[in-house]
Design a protein around this motif. Structure first.
Motif, short mmCIF file in Angstrom:
data_model
loop_
_atom_site.label_atom_id
_atom_site.label_comp_id
_atom_site.label_asym_id
_atom_site.label_seq_id
_atom_site.Cartn_x
_atom_site.Cartn_y
_atom_site.Cartn_z
N LEU A 240 0.20 23.37 23.71
CA LEU A 240 -0.74 23.59 24.68
C LEU A 240 -1.11 24.78 25.34
N ARG A 241 0.09 25.25 25.80
CA ARG A 241 0.21 26.77 26.35
C ARG A 241 -0.57 27.90 25.42
N ASP A 242 -0.13 27.52 24.04
CA ASP A 242 -0.82 28.55 22.97
C ASP A 242 -2.30 28.58 22.86
N GLU A 243 -2.85 27.21 22.86
CA GLU A 243 -4.14 26.90 23.02
C GLU A 243 -4.84 27.23 24.10
N GLN A 244 -4.25 27.14 25.36
CA GLN A 244 -4.81 27.78 26.51
C GLN A 244 -5.02 29.20 26.53
N MET A 245 -3.83 29.74 26.13
CA MET A 245 -3.75 31.12 26.18
C MET A 245 -4.85 31.82 25.34
N GLN A 246 -5.26 31.10 24.19
CA GLN A 246 -6.29 31.58 23.25
C GLN A 246 -7.52 31.92 23.95
N TYR A 247 -7.76 30.78 24.90
CA TYR A 247 -9.11 30.77 25.25
C TYR A 247 -9.38 31.63 26.53
N ILE A 248 -8.09 31.81 27.17
CA ILE A 248 -7.96 32.78 28.54
C ILE A 248 -8.13 34.28 27.76
N LEU A 249 -7.31 34.72 26.91
CA LEU A 249 -7.48 35.98 26.15
C LEU A 249 -8.89 36.20 25.61
N GLU A 250 -9.62 35.31 25.21
CA GLU A 250 -10.71 35.45 24.71
C GLU A 250 -12.00 35.63 26.01
N PRO B 60 -10.10 36.33 32.03
CA PRO B 60 -10.71 36.10 33.64
C PRO B 60 -9.85 37.34 34.53
N PRO B 61 -10.21 37.69 35.39
CA PRO B 61 -9.59 38.88 36.27
C PRO B 61 -8.34 38.51 36.66
N VAL B 62 -8.12 37.16 36.89
CA VAL B 62 -6.69 36.90 37.45
C VAL B 62 -6.25 35.70 36.71
N VAL B 63 -4.89 35.34 36.66
CA VAL B 63 -4.45 34.11 36.14
C VAL B 63 -3.16 33.52 37.09
N LEU B 64 -2.99 32.48 37.38
CA LEU B 64 -1.81 32.04 38.28
C LEU B 64 -1.10 31.03 37.17
N ILE B 65 0.34 31.50 37.21
CA ILE B 65 1.20 30.43 36.49
C ILE B 65 2.15 29.83 37.11
N ALA B 66 1.96 28.34 37.11
CA ALA B 66 3.01 27.36 38.15
C ALA B 66 4.09 27.38 37.08
N GLY B 67 5.31 27.34 37.55
CA GLY B 67 6.59 26.89 36.74
C GLY B 67 6.61 27.96 35.79
N LEU C 61 -0.49 38.66 29.30
CA LEU C 61 -1.75 38.81 30.10
C LEU C 61 -1.95 39.95 30.95
N GLU C 62 -0.94 40.77 31.42
CA GLU C 62 -1.03 41.78 32.12
C GLU C 62 -1.41 43.03 31.18
N LYS C 63 -0.82 42.82 30.03
CA LYS C 63 -1.22 43.84 28.92
C LYS C 63 -2.64 44.18 28.87
N VAL C 64 -3.49 42.98 28.96
CA VAL C 64 -4.91 43.25 28.47
C VAL C 64 -5.70 43.36 30.02
N GLY C 65 -4.87 43.49 31.17
CA GLY C 65 -5.68 43.92 32.37
C GLY C 65 -6.00 42.51 33.06
N ILE C 66 -5.18 41.50 32.96
CA ILE C 66 -5.53 40.34 33.62
C ILE C 66 -4.28 40.06 34.69
N LYS C 67 -4.72 40.37 35.80
CA LYS C 67 -3.59 40.40 37.06
C LYS C 67 -2.97 38.76 37.03
N THR C 68 -1.78 38.71 36.70
CA THR C 68 -1.19 37.43 36.68
C THR C 68 -0.26 37.25 37.79
N PHE C 69 -0.16 36.14 38.64
CA PHE C 69 0.63 35.93 39.50
C PHE C 69 1.64 34.45 38.93
#
Length: 699
Positions: A362-372, A375-382, A391-399
């Motif tokens: 599931l994470r791989d699938e969601q990551m594919q959509y996100i990288l496409e 979004p400016p920001v991502v928040l990862i719980a757990g 994500l940071e590598k492509v300029g997405i600020k990740t909390f």
């Protein structure tokens, strides 16, 4: 009433005469917890009288010892509300209160003061955390001194004092100081505790060890007291708060009790002055600029609520950072949600919240959509730093959510820079530590960082308005002063906005239930897996089913799986009025929605009874919080009783040759590196001081 800024109660519900004397000499008001042993209590009082101490207080844990004769030196009695005692008029009566109602009753009965004792404290505690209960009491009950016991540290003490507390109460926090006479074995155990090792048995918080005595099911407090016999953690239960986790930091920093007490007084003075000067949580602060938003506010991703693109867009338009919650969404629905949110956002900042513990597939699938979509920001719980790096590598600020200081230390070493610190007052899945304990630990760790200006922090859990945000501003002022980017993240507060219903994030029936909230409950599927929600018919049903499974003797893992299955879809029923039946999603009636739905919500729900707009919420939080800080009366500069030494400290702020810090400077010395260079041109104009052709001796 005489001001007692810092009250120290001997920890573990045991009398400790030497600690009481040292508390007095350190500038705190000493209170001896008499515990349950009459002989030990009488001996302690006799020793205190012989010591020549002019005044001290005593704490009754229950009604067990109220017949004890009190010497003339006792000027204060602390005990739980509901316990009655005959006392001299010269003795101040301070009630420990565990909820708002008992606080009101204590004032009505002419108590001289009240102590708010939150859920994270030691021994008998309230259901609500100290942070939430303090907010409720201090804003509703006037003209009576209010202290706070449970979860108090240096930074939280400053915030509590600035917002109206008469002072703070320390107990478990004192355990590791050399002045405390607790047994060596217990102190050794305490040095390794994170606070999560304490457990609630009924309403009593105690230290729980793997080899602690086995207790009968549903043991009463009167029977539990029989296990408070001594301070051997292997043979007894010891009343202890989550704030035992703060003891290690405090003793490492201050070493001695007198320095701790002075340090708290310094923090109360200094933090408020910093907060007044910096206006920490304000429009356009460092966090807001970094994220290109107006207010340093994040709308926390809420499963089955933050899954509506128009709601996210409304939050962004009102100046905050919006998050859509992917949760377990997959396939076209997940992709459509991300793309629709991106389209509506345009140039505005928005974010995606994901679960770091979801299945790899599931994470791989969601990551594919996100990288496409990027979004400016991502928040990862757990999540973990390794999940943030691509994500940071492509300029997405990740909390990253960080529920413990050990994880924070690990994440910092792995290069993570953006964090969310959320206490267990929040709605939905909760972490192990209360907000005040978690925040105190995390602030202390971040203050040790060499490059604080690279770090961004959202504080969360019990934050919902200007008052609670002012608490954060004062508490986190030292971080902001060092350059850390500071903001607040809220979830529950958004359930009371007009736009939440208008955009379809929740139905009006959800909002109606939220408006009527009188309390919240935690539904536990397994140890460490708890969900906070309204006390609704489904919550009752859940607990009945859980009890049936336990009585049937079913394996714990199977119970966990069945209870997790029971929870599936319950939030969608509550928020959207939709239930999955087979392969179809079906709209259900209001009665079924109420009976079958799980209404995830935070403890602050009990303080909300009106609907406001998103903009009103954001302006209240980010602008009005400063009014509370400006109104706060700055205390006098604390004066140390200790005579200063004739020592000059040189080199507090140095520039080291070819080294950014002390470690690199020392490494250069060890390696024998030659760091002598020409003086840089930007340092000074050499032409003014040096000329090879000049005959003058000074050129």
């Amino acid at each position: 009433m005489k001001k007692y800024l810092i009250i120290g109660i001997t920890p573990f519900e045991k009398p400790d005469v030497s600690l009481a004397l040292d508390l007095y000499n350190s500038g705190a008001f000493p209170v001896v917890n008499l515990g349950f042993n009459m002989i030990a209590a009488e001996e302690a009082l006799e020793k205190l009288v012989k010591s020549g101490l002019s005044e001290f207080g005593i704490c009754f844990v229950s009604a067990d010892l109220i017949s004890i004769k009190l010497p003339d030196q006792v000027s204060m009695v602390i005990m739980p509300y509901g316990v009655k005692i005959k006392r001299k008029k010269t003795i101040k009566l301070i009630y420990q209160v565990f909820d708002l109602e008992s606080a009101k009753l204590a004032k009505a009965e002419a108590a001289d003061g009240i102590i708010v004792k939150g859920n994270e404290g030691a021994g008998n505690v309230g259901y609500e955390s100290s942070f939430v209960l303090f907010q409720r009491v201090i804003q509703e009950i006037k003209d009576i001194p209010v202290w706070v016991q449970g979860g108090v540290g240096i930074h939280t003490a400053a915030a509590l004092s600035a917002l109206g507390a008469a002072g703070v109460v320390l107990d478990s926090q004192l355990a590791l100081f050399p002045e405390c006479s607790a047994p060596k074995l217990l102190k050794e155990v305490c040095t390794k505790l994170s606070g999560t090792e304490t457990k609630l048995i009924g309403n009593c918080r105690v230290l729980f060890r793997p080899n602690s005595p086995v207790l009968p099911d549903n043991i009463s407090y009167n029977n539990l007291k029989a296990y408070f016999t001594d301070l051997n953690p292997e043979k007894s239960y010891i009343p202890m708060g989550q704030d035992i986790a703060l003891a290690t930091d405090l003793v490492n920093r201050y070493k001695k009790l007198n320095k701790l007490i002075f340090g708290i007084k310094e923090a109360i003075y200094g933090h408020l002055n910093q907060a007044k000067s910096l206006n920490v949580i304000s429009a356009g602060n460092a966090m807001a600029k970094d994220l290109n938003i107006e207010y340093p506010i994040a709308q926390g991703p809420m499963t089955r609520v933050s899954d509506v693109a128009p709601f996210a867009n409304a939050v962004s338009e009102a100046g905050a950072l919006s998050f859509i919650a992917l949760s377990l969404l997959k396939g076209e629905r997940a992709k459509e949600l991300i793309m629709e949110t991106k389209k509506l956002a345009g140039e505005k900042t928005w974010g995606v919240g994901i679960l770091g513990f979801a299945s790899q597939k599931l994470r791989d699938e969601q990551m594919q959509y996100i990288l496409e979509a990027k979004p400016p920001v991502v928040l990862i719980a757990g999540g973990r730093p390794s999940q943030a790096k691509p994500l940071e590598k492509v300029g997405i600020k990740t909390f990253l959510h960080v529920p413990s200081v050990s994880l924070l230390d690990m994440f910092l070493k792995e290069g993570a820079k953006r964090f969310v610190f959320e206490g267990r007052e929040c709605g939905g899945h909760v972490g192990p530590l209360s907000s005040m304990v978690l925040w105190e630990k995390q602030i202390e760790r971040l203050l040790k960082e060499d490059l604080p200006e690279q770090i961004s922090v959202f504080f969360a859990g019990g934050i919902h308005d200007a008052f609670s945000t002012a608490f954060i501003a004062v508490m986190a002022a030292p971080l902001a002063a060092k350059g850390v980017k500071v903001g607040v993240l809220m979830g529950t507060a958004y359930l009371y906005t007009k736009e939440a219903v208008i955009t379809g994030a929740i139905q009006d029936k959800f909002q109606e239930q939220a408006m009527q909230a009188t309390d919240t409950v935690l539904l536990e599927t397994a140890p460490g897996h708890e969900t906070r929600c309204l006390n609704s018919p489904f919550a009752d049903f859940f607990n009945i089913e859980k009890e049936k499974l336990q009585e049937a003797g079913i394996d714990k893992k199977e119970i966990w799986e069945q209870l997790e299955t029971l929870n599936v879809g319950r939030l969608r029923i509550a928020a959207k009025g939709i239930e999955r039946r087979g392969d179809e999603l079906v709209t259900i009636n209001e009665a079924d929605q109420l009976n079958l739905g799980m209404y995830m919500i935070g403890q602050v729900a009990v303080m909300h009874n009106k609907i406001i707009s998103l903009l009103e919420l954001h302006q209240d939080v980010a602008e009005n919080n400063y009014q509370h800080i400006l109104k706060a009366v700055s205390p006098q500069i604390p004066q140390s009783r200790v005579k200063s030494l004739d020592v000059a400290i040189v080199g507090m702020a140095c520039i080291f040759p070819e080294a950014k810090n002390m470690d690199e400077y020392w490494r250069n010395i060890i390696l024998g590196k030659d760091c002598i260079t020409e003086v840089p041109d930007e340092r000074w104009n050499k032409e003014l001081y040096y000329d090879t052709t000049s005959a003058a001796g000074d050129m």
